[in-house]
Design a protein around this motif. Structure first.
Motif, PDB file in Angstrom:
ATOM      1  N   ILE A 147       0.868  -1.177   0.000  1.00 36.13           N
ATOM      2  CA  ILE A 147       0.000   0.000   0.000  1.00 36.13           C
ATOM      3  C   ILE A 147       0.906   1.229   0.000  1.00 36.13           C
ATOM      4  O   ILE A 147       1.717   1.414   0.911  1.00 36.13           O
ATOM      5  N   SER A 195       1.872   5.029   0.475  1.00 35.29           N
ATOM      6  CA  SER A 195       1.433   6.053   1.416  1.00 35.29           C
ATOM      7  C   SER A 195       1.100   7.362   0.708  1.00 35.29           C
ATOM      8  O   SER A 195       1.453   7.586  -0.454  1.00 35.29           O
ATOM      9  N   HIS A 217     -10.600   5.983   2.854  1.00 34.79           N
ATOM     10  CA  HIS A 217      -9.363   5.627   3.552  1.00 34.79           C
ATOM     11  C   HIS A 217      -8.300   5.104   2.597  1.00 34.79           C
ATOM     12  O   HIS A 217      -7.099   5.363   2.782  1.00 34.79           O
ATOM     13  N   PHE A 218      -8.738   4.359   1.579  1.00 35.15           N
ATOM     14  CA  PHE A 218      -7.791   3.752   0.642  1.00 35.15           C
ATOM     15  C   PHE A 218      -8.386   3.755  -0.762  1.00 35.15           C
ATOM     16  O   PHE A 218      -9.606   3.857  -0.934  1.00 35.15           O
ATOM     17  N   THR A 266      -3.386   2.517  -2.755  1.00 34.59           N
ATOM     18  CA  THR A 266      -2.809   3.728  -2.190  1.00 34.59           C
ATOM     19  C   THR A 266      -3.606   4.160  -0.960  1.00 34.59           C
ATOM     20  O   THR A 266      -4.818   3.941  -0.874  1.00 34.59           O
ATOM     21  N   GLU A 267      -2.914   4.756  -0.023  1.00 33.38           N
ATOM     22  CA  GLU A 267      -3.580   5.376   1.120  1.00 33.38           C
ATOM     23  C   GLU A 267      -4.373   6.570   0.606  1.00 33.38           C
ATOM     24  O   GLU A 267      -3.916   7.307  -0.261  1.00 33.38           O
ATOM     25  N   SER A 272      -4.406   6.946   7.528  1.00 32.45           N
ATOM     26  CA  SER A 272      -5.165   5.694   7.506  1.00 32.45           C
ATOM     27  C   SER A 272      -4.260   4.467   7.467  1.00 32.45           C
ATOM     28  O   SER A 272      -4.598   3.425   8.041  1.00 32.45           O
ATOM     29  N   LEU A 273      -3.130   4.574   6.777  1.00 38.04           N
ATOM     30  CA  LEU A 273      -2.230   3.426   6.675  1.00 38.04           C
ATOM     31  C   LEU A 273      -1.577   3.116   8.018  1.00 38.04           C
ATOM     32  O   LEU A 273      -1.501   1.953   8.428  1.00 38.04           O
ATOM     33  N   LYS A 274      -1.132   4.130   8.716  1.00 36.14           N
ATOM     34  CA  LYS A 274      -0.547   3.929  10.052  1.00 36.14           C
ATOM     35  C   LYS A 274      -1.578   3.329  10.999  1.00 36.14           C
ATOM     36  O   LYS A 274      -1.267   2.417  11.779  1.00 36.14           O
ATOM     37  N   ARG A 322      -2.148  -0.401  10.087  1.00 37.58           N
ATOM     38  CA  ARG A 322      -1.035  -1.245  10.529  1.00 37.58           C
ATOM     39  C   ARG A 322      -1.062  -1.466  12.030  1.00 37.58           C
ATOM     40  O   ARG A 322      -0.673  -2.519  12.520  1.00 37.58           O
ATOM     41  N   THR A 344      -7.139  -6.044   5.973  1.00 37.70           N
ATOM     42  CA  THR A 344      -7.893  -5.147   6.836  1.00 37.70           C
ATOM     43  C   THR A 344      -8.735  -5.925   7.837  1.00 37.70           C
ATOM     44  O   THR A 344      -8.805  -5.568   9.022  1.00 37.70           O
TER      45      THR A 344
END
Length: 222
Positions: free
Chosen positions: A44, A46, A110-111, A120-121, A126-128, A131, A179
């Motif tokens: 993904i 960022s 979010h994505f 992609t974020e 949202s990516l942090k 995770r 997810t």
């Protein structure tokens, strides 16, 4: 892509759904994989990597795990360019529309999942959050669900019968598997935008939701 064509894409998206310098990324890249038995997290990219603008306002963190995933489509034209560069430009076009056209703080979703299968974020942070598996960023993608649902935009128009490219489908499965596993979301809790709001989104992808849930559950069971 010309400025006029970008403007046309933004107008096409309308209510259905800035150019910072793009950080260097390899030109040779593979889309997210959903190969059987592959339990690696999907790649993904960022917000920094695709050149996102900074949010106009501070975004809200929800210190609870989301309970569902909501699938969208952008209603942008279906294209033959399935490259990483196009995926990045698409993410910038969506952000420009949402911030400049809709007046939102950032991208609403979010994505984002490109037709070439590149993830992609969307909304900054949202990516942090994904995770970590412990919290989420409040979205702006589905009225009534923005504090409890992860939204993923799939680039393209699927309300007119166009088929979903296989690479995009595979990356959608891979994203949902990751997810669901990070947030503890059951595969049965994957929905389409039209399940909650009066919209044609996500078009034909909605008809494939049972198939998506089954594919995700199969991967989670391994």
């Amino acid at each position: 892509m010309t400025d006029q064509s970008r403007l046309s894409r933004r107008r096409l998206l309308g209510g259905l759904t800035g150019l910072a310098a793009v950080a260097a990324v390899p030109l040779v890249a593979s889309p997210a994989s959903a190969a059987p038995g592959d339990r690696r997290p999907p790649r993904i990219y960022s917000c920094r990597q695709w050149g996102a603008r900074a949010p106009q306002d501070e975004l809200t963190k929800i210190f609870e795990r989301p309970n569902k995933i909501i699938v969208h489509h952008t209603a942008f034209p279906n294209v033959d360019d399935h490259s990483l560069e196009y995926a990045f430009q698409n993410s910038r076009d969506i952000q420009d529309l949402h911030m400049d056209g809709n007046g939102w703080s950032d991208s609403g979703q979010h994505f984002t999942n490109s037709q070439g299968g590149f993830l992609t974020e969307g909304r900054t942070g949202s990516l942090k959050a994904l995770r970590s598996g412990r919290y989420m960023i409040q979205g702006a993608h589905c009225v009534g669900q923005n504090t409890q649902a992860i939204g993923i935009e799939n680039d393209g128009s699927y309300h007119l019968g166009a088929p979903v490219p296989q690479a995009q489908w595979d990356s959608l499965v891979a994203f949902c598997v990751y997810t669901c596993s990070r947030y503890g979301i059951p595969a049965t809790e994957i929905y389409g935008h039209m399940d909650f709001n009066a919209t044609l989104c996500p078009g034909g992808l909605h008809e494939r939701l049972p198939e998506l849930r089954s594919a995700v559950q199969s991967r989670l069971d391994r």
